[in-house]
Design an enzyme around this catalytic site. Structure first.
Site, PDB file in Angstrom:
ATOM      1  N   PRO A 181       0.834  -1.211   0.000  1.00  0.00           N
ATOM      2  CA  PRO A 181       0.000   0.000   0.000  1.00  0.00           C
ATOM      3  C   PRO A 181       0.863   1.253   0.000  1.00  0.00           C
ATOM      4  O   PRO A 181       1.779   1.381   0.805  1.00  0.00           O
ATOM      5  CB  PRO A 181      -0.813  -0.124   1.298  1.00  0.00           C
ATOM      6  CG  PRO A 181      -0.042  -1.060   2.164  1.00  0.00           C
ATOM      7  CD  PRO A 181       0.714  -1.970   1.255  1.00  0.00           C
ATOM      8  N   ARG A 226       8.011   1.083  -3.881  1.00  0.00           N
ATOM      9  CA  ARG A 226       8.504   2.061  -4.851  1.00  0.00           C
ATOM     10  C   ARG A 226       8.970   1.417  -6.150  1.00  0.00           C
ATOM     11  O   ARG A 226       8.877   2.035  -7.221  1.00  0.00           O
ATOM     12  CB  ARG A 226       9.628   2.876  -4.219  1.00  0.00           C
ATOM     13  CG  ARG A 226       9.161   3.681  -3.026  1.00  0.00           C
ATOM     14  CD  ARG A 226      10.275   4.472  -2.382  1.00  0.00           C
ATOM     15  NE  ARG A 226       9.809   5.092  -1.150  1.00  0.00           N
ATOM     16  CZ  ARG A 226      10.533   5.906  -0.400  1.00  0.00           C
ATOM     17  NH1 ARG A 226      11.767   6.204  -0.752  1.00  0.00           N
ATOM     18  NH2 ARG A 226      10.032   6.422   0.709  1.00  0.00           N
ATOM     19  N   TYR A 228       1.296   5.709  12.958  1.00  0.00           N
ATOM     20  CA  TYR A 228      -0.093   6.131  12.916  1.00  0.00           C
ATOM     21  C   TYR A 228      -0.803   5.631  14.180  1.00  0.00           C
ATOM     22  O   TYR A 228      -0.171   5.108  15.093  1.00  0.00           O
ATOM     23  CB  TYR A 228      -0.746   5.652  11.620  1.00  0.00           C
ATOM     24  CG  TYR A 228      -0.083   6.252  10.397  1.00  0.00           C
ATOM     25  CD1 TYR A 228       0.013   7.634  10.255  1.00  0.00           C
ATOM     26  CD2 TYR A 228       0.491   5.459   9.411  1.00  0.00           C
ATOM     27  CE1 TYR A 228       0.640   8.208   9.158  1.00  0.00           C
ATOM     28  CE2 TYR A 228       1.126   6.021   8.310  1.00  0.00           C
ATOM     29  CZ  TYR A 228       1.203   7.397   8.186  1.00  0.00           C
ATOM     30  OH  TYR A 228       1.834   7.952   7.112  1.00  0.00           O
ATOM     31  N   CYS A 286       0.397   5.537  -0.438  1.00  0.00           N
ATOM     32  CA  CYS A 286      -0.530   6.663  -0.550  1.00  0.00           C
ATOM     33  C   CYS A 286      -0.320   7.437  -1.844  1.00  0.00           C
ATOM     34  O   CYS A 286       0.816   7.671  -2.263  1.00  0.00           O
ATOM     35  CB  CYS A 286      -0.368   7.599   0.645  1.00  0.00           C
ATOM     36  SG  CYS A 286      -0.894   6.871   2.207  1.00  0.00           S
ATOM     37  N   ALA A 343      -3.319   3.148   2.303  1.00  0.00           N
ATOM     38  CA  ALA A 343      -3.937   3.462   3.591  1.00  0.00           C
ATOM     39  C   ALA A 343      -5.215   4.256   3.365  1.00  0.00           C
ATOM     40  O   ALA A 343      -5.195   5.376   2.870  1.00  0.00           O
ATOM     41  CB  ALA A 343      -2.966   4.257   4.454  1.00  0.00           C
ATOM     42  N   LEU A 396      12.781  -1.873   0.223  1.00  0.00           N
ATOM     43  CA  LEU A 396      13.860  -1.818  -0.768  1.00  0.00           C
ATOM     44  C   LEU A 396      14.148  -3.188  -1.373  1.00  0.00           C
ATOM     45  O   LEU A 396      15.293  -3.597  -1.515  1.00  0.00           O
ATOM     46  CB  LEU A 396      15.125  -1.214  -0.150  1.00  0.00           C
ATOM     47  CG  LEU A 396      15.031   0.255   0.267  1.00  0.00           C
ATOM     48  CD1 LEU A 396      16.378   0.753   0.785  1.00  0.00           C
ATOM     49  CD2 LEU A 396      14.566   1.136  -0.895  1.00  0.00           C
TER      50      LEU A 396
END
Length: 360
Positions: free
Chosen positions: A23, A330, A187, A25, A62, A307
Protein backbone atom coordinates in the site's frame (compact mmCIF):
# COMPACT_ATOMS: atom_id res chain seq x y z
CA UNK A 1 10.07 -22.76 -10.55
CA UNK A 2 10.85 -19.94 -8.15
CA UNK A 3 8.54 -19.72 -5.14
CA UNK A 4 7.86 -16.13 -6.26
CA UNK A 5 5.42 -17.50 -8.80
CA UNK A 6 3.87 -20.28 -6.79
CA UNK A 7 0.31 -19.72 -5.56
CA UNK A 8 -0.24 -19.03 -1.88
CA UNK A 9 -3.37 -19.96 0.06
CA UNK A 10 -4.65 -18.30 3.23
CA UNK A 11 -7.96 -19.59 4.57
CA UNK A 12 -10.00 -20.24 1.39
CA UNK A 13 -8.27 -17.57 -0.70
CA UNK A 14 -5.55 -18.54 -3.16
CA UNK A 15 -3.31 -15.72 -4.36
CA UNK A 16 -1.81 -16.59 -7.77
CA UNK A 17 1.76 -15.57 -6.97
CA UNK A 18 3.83 -14.07 -4.15
CA UNK A 19 4.78 -10.76 -5.71
CA UNK A 20 2.43 -8.31 -4.05
CA UNK A 21 1.92 -4.57 -4.25
CA UNK A 22 2.47 -2.74 -0.97
CA UNK A 23 0.00 0.00 0.00
CA UNK A 24 1.35 3.40 -1.06
CA UNK A 25 -0.53 6.66 -0.55
CA UNK A 26 -1.37 8.63 -3.68
CA UNK A 27 -2.81 11.77 -2.01
CA UNK A 28 -5.08 12.19 -5.01
CA UNK A 29 -8.69 12.21 -3.78
CA UNK A 30 -10.88 15.30 -3.52
CA UNK A 31 -10.43 16.96 -0.15
CA UNK A 32 -13.99 18.09 0.63
CA UNK A 33 -17.56 17.84 -0.59
CA UNK A 34 -19.56 14.73 -1.55
CA UNK A 35 -16.55 13.15 -3.29
CA UNK A 36 -14.08 13.62 -0.45
CA UNK A 37 -11.99 10.50 -0.06
CA UNK A 38 -13.51 8.89 -3.16
CA UNK A 39 -11.31 6.88 -5.54
CA UNK A 40 -11.09 8.48 -8.97
CA UNK A 41 -9.55 7.91 -12.41
CA UNK A 42 -6.02 8.32 -11.06
CA UNK A 43 -6.55 5.52 -8.55
CA UNK A 44 -8.13 3.28 -11.17
CA UNK A 45 -5.21 3.75 -13.58
CA UNK A 46 -2.67 3.33 -10.78
CA UNK A 47 -4.00 0.02 -9.49
CA UNK A 48 -5.07 -1.32 -12.87
CA UNK A 49 -1.52 -0.95 -14.19
CA UNK A 50 -0.11 -3.13 -11.41
CA UNK A 51 -2.78 -5.77 -12.01
CA UNK A 52 -2.03 -5.96 -15.73
CA UNK A 53 1.64 -5.99 -14.71
CA UNK A 54 1.17 -9.30 -12.92
CA UNK A 55 0.98 -8.53 -9.19
CA UNK A 56 -0.70 -11.43 -7.39
CA UNK A 57 -2.19 -9.17 -4.73
CA UNK A 58 -2.73 -5.43 -4.83
CA UNK A 59 -3.17 -3.71 -1.48
CA UNK A 60 -4.93 -0.38 -1.89
CA UNK A 61 -3.23 2.43 0.00
CA UNK A 62 -3.94 3.46 3.59
CA UNK A 63 -7.65 4.20 3.48
CA UNK A 64 -9.07 6.23 6.34
CA UNK A 65 -11.82 4.78 8.51
CA UNK A 66 -13.01 8.30 9.40
CA UNK A 67 -12.41 11.79 7.91
CA UNK A 68 -10.22 12.71 10.89
CA UNK A 69 -8.18 9.57 10.32
CA UNK A 70 -6.78 10.72 6.97
CA UNK A 71 -3.07 11.43 6.74
CA UNK A 72 -3.75 14.30 4.37
CA UNK A 73 -7.01 15.92 3.24
CA UNK A 74 -6.46 14.19 -0.13
CA UNK A 75 -6.41 10.62 1.24
CA UNK A 76 -8.80 7.88 0.26
CA UNK A 77 -11.54 7.00 2.73
CA UNK A 78 -13.97 4.20 3.39
CA UNK A 79 -16.37 5.82 5.82
CA UNK A 80 -19.36 6.14 3.46
CA UNK A 81 -21.17 4.27 0.70
CA UNK A 82 -20.14 6.67 -2.08
CA UNK A 83 -16.57 5.56 -1.49
CA UNK A 84 -17.66 1.92 -1.62
CA UNK A 85 -19.23 2.36 -5.05
CA UNK A 86 -16.05 3.94 -6.43
CA UNK A 87 -13.91 1.09 -5.11
CA UNK A 88 -16.11 -1.50 -6.84
CA UNK A 89 -14.90 -0.33 -10.25
CA UNK A 90 -11.27 -0.88 -9.23
CA UNK A 91 -11.97 -4.18 -7.48
CA UNK A 92 -13.85 -5.60 -10.46
CA UNK A 93 -11.03 -4.75 -12.85
CA UNK A 94 -8.37 -6.29 -10.59
CA UNK A 95 -10.35 -9.50 -10.28
CA UNK A 96 -10.82 -9.64 -14.06
CA UNK A 97 -7.02 -9.69 -14.42
CA UNK A 98 -6.64 -12.52 -11.91
CA UNK A 99 -5.24 -10.20 -9.24
CA UNK A 100 -6.53 -10.40 -5.68
CA UNK A 101 -7.80 -7.01 -4.44
CA UNK A 102 -6.93 -6.01 -0.87
CA UNK A 103 -7.25 -2.80 1.11
CA UNK A 104 -5.40 -1.32 4.05
CA UNK A 105 -7.68 0.41 6.57
CA UNK A 106 -6.08 3.07 8.72
CA UNK A 107 -6.26 5.96 11.13
CA UNK A 108 -3.39 8.46 11.05
CA UNK A 109 -3.66 9.59 14.67
CA UNK A 110 -1.25 12.40 15.55
CA UNK A 111 0.25 12.32 12.02
CA UNK A 112 -3.09 13.37 10.49
CA UNK A 113 -3.95 16.66 8.81
CA UNK A 114 -0.65 16.98 6.96
CA UNK A 115 0.03 18.12 3.42
CA UNK A 116 0.89 16.05 0.38
CA UNK A 117 4.60 15.12 0.44
CA UNK A 118 5.34 17.17 -2.68
CA UNK A 119 3.76 20.27 -1.11
CA UNK A 120 5.15 21.98 1.97
CA UNK A 121 7.24 18.83 2.59
CA UNK A 122 4.21 17.13 4.04
CA UNK A 123 3.97 19.58 6.92
CA UNK A 124 0.80 20.14 8.94
CA UNK A 125 -2.13 21.98 7.36
CA UNK A 126 -4.48 24.33 9.17
CA UNK A 127 -8.23 24.77 9.14
CA UNK A 128 -7.97 27.26 6.26
CA UNK A 129 -6.46 24.45 4.16
CA UNK A 130 -9.14 21.91 5.09
CA UNK A 131 -7.13 20.64 8.06
CA UNK A 132 -8.39 19.49 11.45
CA UNK A 133 -7.30 18.73 15.01
CA UNK A 134 -5.44 15.37 15.15
CA UNK A 135 -6.11 12.84 17.91
CA UNK A 136 -3.74 10.45 19.65
CA UNK A 137 -3.38 8.22 22.70
CA UNK A 138 -1.54 11.07 24.44
CA UNK A 139 -1.11 14.83 23.83
CA UNK A 140 2.38 14.35 22.38
CA UNK A 141 3.00 15.98 18.97
CA UNK A 142 4.73 14.05 16.20
CA UNK A 143 7.36 16.78 15.83
CA UNK A 144 7.87 20.27 17.16
CA UNK A 145 6.24 21.79 14.09
CA UNK A 146 3.13 19.61 14.48
CA UNK A 147 0.13 20.52 16.62
CA UNK A 148 -0.45 18.92 19.99
CA UNK A 149 -3.04 16.19 19.36
CA UNK A 150 -6.18 15.78 21.41
CA UNK A 151 -5.94 12.82 23.79
CA UNK A 152 -8.61 10.27 23.02
CA UNK A 153 -11.08 9.47 25.77
CA UNK A 154 -11.99 5.86 26.46
CA UNK A 155 -15.35 6.41 24.76
CA UNK A 156 -13.61 7.83 21.71
CA UNK A 157 -11.30 4.81 21.63
CA UNK A 158 -14.33 2.53 21.60
CA UNK A 159 -15.86 4.60 18.80
CA UNK A 160 -12.67 4.27 16.77
CA UNK A 161 -12.70 0.49 17.19
CA UNK A 162 -16.22 0.55 15.76
CA UNK A 163 -15.07 2.70 12.85
CA UNK A 164 -12.48 0.08 11.89
CA UNK A 165 -15.19 -2.60 11.97
CA UNK A 166 -17.50 -0.43 9.83
CA UNK A 167 -14.65 0.09 7.35
CA UNK A 168 -14.16 -3.67 7.09
CA UNK A 169 -17.88 -4.13 6.39
CA UNK A 170 -17.67 -1.57 3.60
CA UNK A 171 -14.53 -3.21 2.22
CA UNK A 172 -16.46 -6.45 1.98
CA UNK A 173 -19.34 -4.67 0.25
CA UNK A 174 -16.86 -3.24 -2.28
CA UNK A 175 -15.62 -6.75 -3.08
CA UNK A 176 -12.19 -6.76 -1.47
CA UNK A 177 -10.78 -10.20 -0.64
CA UNK A 178 -8.14 -9.10 1.90
CA UNK A 179 -8.25 -6.46 4.62
CA UNK A 180 -5.05 -5.22 6.22
CA UNK A 181 -5.13 -3.25 9.47
CA UNK A 182 -2.50 -0.51 9.48
CA UNK A 183 -0.66 -0.76 12.77
CA UNK A 184 2.65 0.69 11.61
CA UNK A 185 4.54 3.85 10.70
CA UNK A 186 3.60 5.89 13.74
CA UNK A 187 -0.09 6.13 12.92
CA UNK A 188 -2.78 5.69 15.55
CA UNK A 189 -2.48 1.98 16.35
CA UNK A 190 1.30 2.24 16.27
CA UNK A 191 1.10 5.24 18.61
CA UNK A 192 -0.76 3.13 21.15
CA UNK A 193 1.78 0.30 20.86
CA UNK A 194 4.86 2.44 21.41
CA UNK A 195 5.78 3.79 24.87
CA UNK A 196 7.46 6.65 23.02
CA UNK A 197 4.07 8.08 22.02
CA UNK A 198 1.73 6.43 24.53
CA UNK A 199 1.96 8.10 27.94
CA UNK A 200 -1.47 7.01 29.20
CA UNK A 201 -1.96 5.75 32.74
CA UNK A 202 -5.30 3.99 32.19
CA UNK A 203 -6.10 0.56 30.71
CA UNK A 204 -4.66 1.64 27.34
CA UNK A 205 -1.20 2.71 28.51
CA UNK A 206 1.80 1.65 30.55
CA UNK A 207 2.32 -2.12 30.36
CA UNK A 208 2.74 -4.13 27.18
CA UNK A 209 -0.70 -5.66 27.77
CA UNK A 210 -2.30 -2.23 28.07
CA UNK A 211 -0.50 -0.70 25.10
CA UNK A 212 -1.56 -3.58 22.85
CA UNK A 213 -5.17 -3.49 24.06
CA UNK A 214 -6.47 -1.04 21.44
CA UNK A 215 -4.81 -2.91 18.57
CA UNK A 216 -6.27 -6.23 19.67
CA UNK A 217 -9.70 -4.68 20.13
CA UNK A 218 -9.50 -3.43 16.54
CA UNK A 219 -8.40 -6.87 15.33
CA UNK A 220 -11.24 -8.56 17.18
CA UNK A 221 -13.82 -6.09 15.88
CA UNK A 222 -12.63 -6.46 12.29
CA UNK A 223 -12.33 -10.24 12.50
CA UNK A 224 -15.90 -10.38 13.86
CA UNK A 225 -17.30 -8.78 10.68
CA UNK A 226 -14.76 -10.05 8.15
CA UNK A 227 -15.79 -13.48 6.78
CA UNK A 228 -14.10 -16.54 8.23
CA UNK A 229 -13.02 -17.68 4.77
CA UNK A 230 -11.16 -14.44 4.00
CA UNK A 231 -7.71 -13.58 5.37
CA UNK A 232 -6.89 -10.67 7.65
CA UNK A 233 -3.48 -8.98 7.51
CA UNK A 234 -1.84 -6.65 10.00
CA UNK A 235 1.00 -4.25 9.17
CA UNK A 236 3.46 -3.53 11.93
CA UNK A 237 6.58 -1.46 12.41
CA UNK A 238 8.95 -4.09 13.77
CA UNK A 239 10.99 -1.46 15.60
CA UNK A 240 10.85 2.25 16.35
CA UNK A 241 14.60 2.56 15.68
CA UNK A 242 15.00 4.13 19.12
CA UNK A 243 17.84 3.27 21.49
CA UNK A 244 15.40 3.16 24.39
CA UNK A 245 11.78 3.91 25.24
CA UNK A 246 10.30 2.61 22.01
CA UNK A 247 8.70 -0.43 20.41
CA UNK A 248 11.29 -3.17 19.79
CA UNK A 249 11.75 -6.28 17.64
CA UNK A 250 11.23 -8.36 20.80
CA UNK A 251 7.87 -6.62 21.27
CA UNK A 252 6.94 -7.44 17.68
CA UNK A 253 7.60 -11.15 18.13
CA UNK A 254 5.61 -11.18 21.37
CA UNK A 255 2.75 -9.25 19.77
CA UNK A 256 2.76 -11.44 16.65
CA UNK A 257 1.87 -14.45 18.79
CA UNK A 258 -1.13 -12.55 20.15
CA UNK A 259 -2.21 -11.45 16.67
CA UNK A 260 -2.16 -15.06 15.54
CA UNK A 261 -4.37 -16.06 18.49
CA UNK A 262 -6.81 -13.27 17.58
CA UNK A 263 -7.27 -14.40 13.98
CA UNK A 264 -4.64 -12.48 11.99
CA UNK A 265 -3.46 -14.63 9.08
CA UNK A 266 -0.35 -12.75 7.94
CA UNK A 267 1.92 -10.08 9.37
CA UNK A 268 3.16 -7.41 6.97
CA UNK A 269 6.48 -6.61 8.62
CA UNK A 270 7.65 -3.06 8.01
CA UNK A 271 9.69 -0.56 10.00
CA UNK A 272 9.64 2.53 7.81
CA UNK A 273 7.31 5.46 7.51
CA UNK A 274 9.28 7.77 9.79
CA UNK A 275 7.23 6.57 12.75
CA UNK A 276 8.58 8.97 15.34
CA UNK A 277 10.70 11.41 13.38
CA UNK A 278 13.97 9.49 13.89
CA UNK A 279 16.52 8.33 11.34
CA UNK A 280 16.38 4.73 10.17
CA UNK A 281 19.17 2.48 8.95
CA UNK A 282 18.16 1.59 5.41
CA UNK A 283 19.60 -0.53 2.63
CA UNK A 284 18.45 -3.26 0.22
CA UNK A 285 16.06 -5.58 2.05
CA UNK A 286 16.73 -3.81 5.35
CA UNK A 287 13.45 -4.96 6.87
CA UNK A 288 13.66 -8.60 5.80
CA UNK A 289 15.50 -9.85 8.94
CA UNK A 290 12.60 -8.67 11.10
CA UNK A 291 10.12 -10.63 8.97
CA UNK A 292 12.36 -13.68 9.06
CA UNK A 293 12.54 -13.57 12.84
CA UNK A 294 8.76 -13.34 13.23
CA UNK A 295 8.27 -16.26 10.84
CA UNK A 296 10.86 -18.40 12.62
CA UNK A 297 9.78 -17.68 16.18
CA UNK A 298 5.99 -17.57 15.80
CA UNK A 299 5.14 -19.56 12.65
CA UNK A 300 2.81 -16.73 11.67
CA UNK A 301 2.98 -16.20 7.90
CA UNK A 302 4.81 -12.98 6.98
CA UNK A 303 5.35 -10.71 4.01
CA UNK A 304 8.65 -8.88 3.67
CA UNK A 305 8.94 -5.30 2.44
CA UNK A 306 11.60 -2.61 2.21
CA UNK A 307 13.86 -1.82 -0.77
CA UNK A 308 13.21 -5.13 -2.49
CA UNK A 309 14.04 -4.27 -6.08
CA UNK A 310 15.91 -7.10 -7.77
CA UNK A 311 14.45 -10.35 -9.11
CA UNK A 312 17.15 -12.58 -7.62
CA UNK A 313 16.95 -10.71 -4.31
CA UNK A 314 13.20 -11.31 -4.09
CA UNK A 315 13.51 -14.96 -5.12
CA UNK A 316 16.22 -15.56 -2.52
CA UNK A 317 14.07 -14.16 0.30
CA UNK A 318 11.47 -16.84 -0.37
CA UNK A 319 13.98 -19.58 -1.15
CA UNK A 320 15.67 -18.96 2.21
CA UNK A 321 12.35 -19.18 4.03
CA UNK A 322 12.61 -15.60 5.30
CA UNK A 323 9.09 -14.72 4.20
CA UNK A 324 6.04 -16.19 2.51
CA UNK A 325 5.64 -13.31 0.06
CA UNK A 326 7.34 -10.07 -0.92
CA UNK A 327 5.66 -6.68 -1.01
CA UNK A 328 7.06 -4.27 -3.56
CA UNK A 329 6.48 -0.57 -3.08
CA UNK A 330 8.50 2.06 -4.85
CA UNK A 331 9.89 -0.47 -7.32
CA UNK A 332 6.35 -1.05 -8.61
CA UNK A 333 5.96 2.70 -9.04
CA UNK A 334 9.04 2.69 -11.24
CA UNK A 335 8.14 -0.54 -13.04
CA UNK A 336 4.45 -1.51 -12.92
CA UNK A 337 5.19 -4.70 -14.88
CA UNK A 338 7.97 -5.89 -12.56
CA UNK A 339 6.22 -9.26 -11.97
CA UNK A 340 5.97 -9.96 -15.71
CA UNK A 341 9.62 -9.10 -16.20
CA UNK A 342 10.71 -11.16 -13.18
CA UNK A 343 8.73 -14.16 -14.39
CA UNK A 344 10.45 -13.94 -17.76
CA UNK A 345 13.88 -13.76 -16.07
CA UNK A 346 13.09 -16.81 -13.95
CA UNK A 347 11.39 -18.72 -16.79
CA UNK A 348 8.23 -18.92 -14.69
CA UNK A 349 4.58 -19.10 -15.68
CA UNK A 350 2.45 -16.03 -14.93
CA UNK A 351 -0.96 -14.88 -16.11
CA UNK A 352 -0.49 -12.25 -18.78
CA UNK A 353 -3.26 -10.10 -20.30
CA UNK A 354 -4.15 -11.27 -23.80
CA UNK A 355 -3.51 -7.75 -25.02
CA UNK A 356 0.14 -8.08 -23.93
CA UNK A 357 0.80 -11.81 -24.30
CA UNK A 358 1.34 -11.72 -28.05
CA UNK A 359 4.14 -9.17 -27.63
CA UNK A 360 5.99 -10.64 -24.65
Amino acid sequence: MSALFEPYTLRSLTIPNRVWMAPMCQYSAEVFGPNAGVANDWHFAHYAARATGGAGLVLVEATAVTPEGRISPADLGIWNDTQVEAFRRIVDFLKAQGTVPGIQIAHAGRKASTDRPWKNRGGPVGADEHGWQPVAPSPVPFREDHPVPQELTVDQIKDTVGQFADAARRALAAGFEVVEIHGAHGYLISEFLSPHSNKRTDAYGGSFENRTRFALEVVDAVRAVWPEDKPLFFRISATDWLDEGGWTADDTVRFARLLKEHGVDLLDVSTGGNAHGVKMTVGPGYQVPFAARVKKETELPVAAVGLITDTQQAAKILANGEADAVLLGRELLRDPSWPLRAARELDAEIKTPNQYAWAI
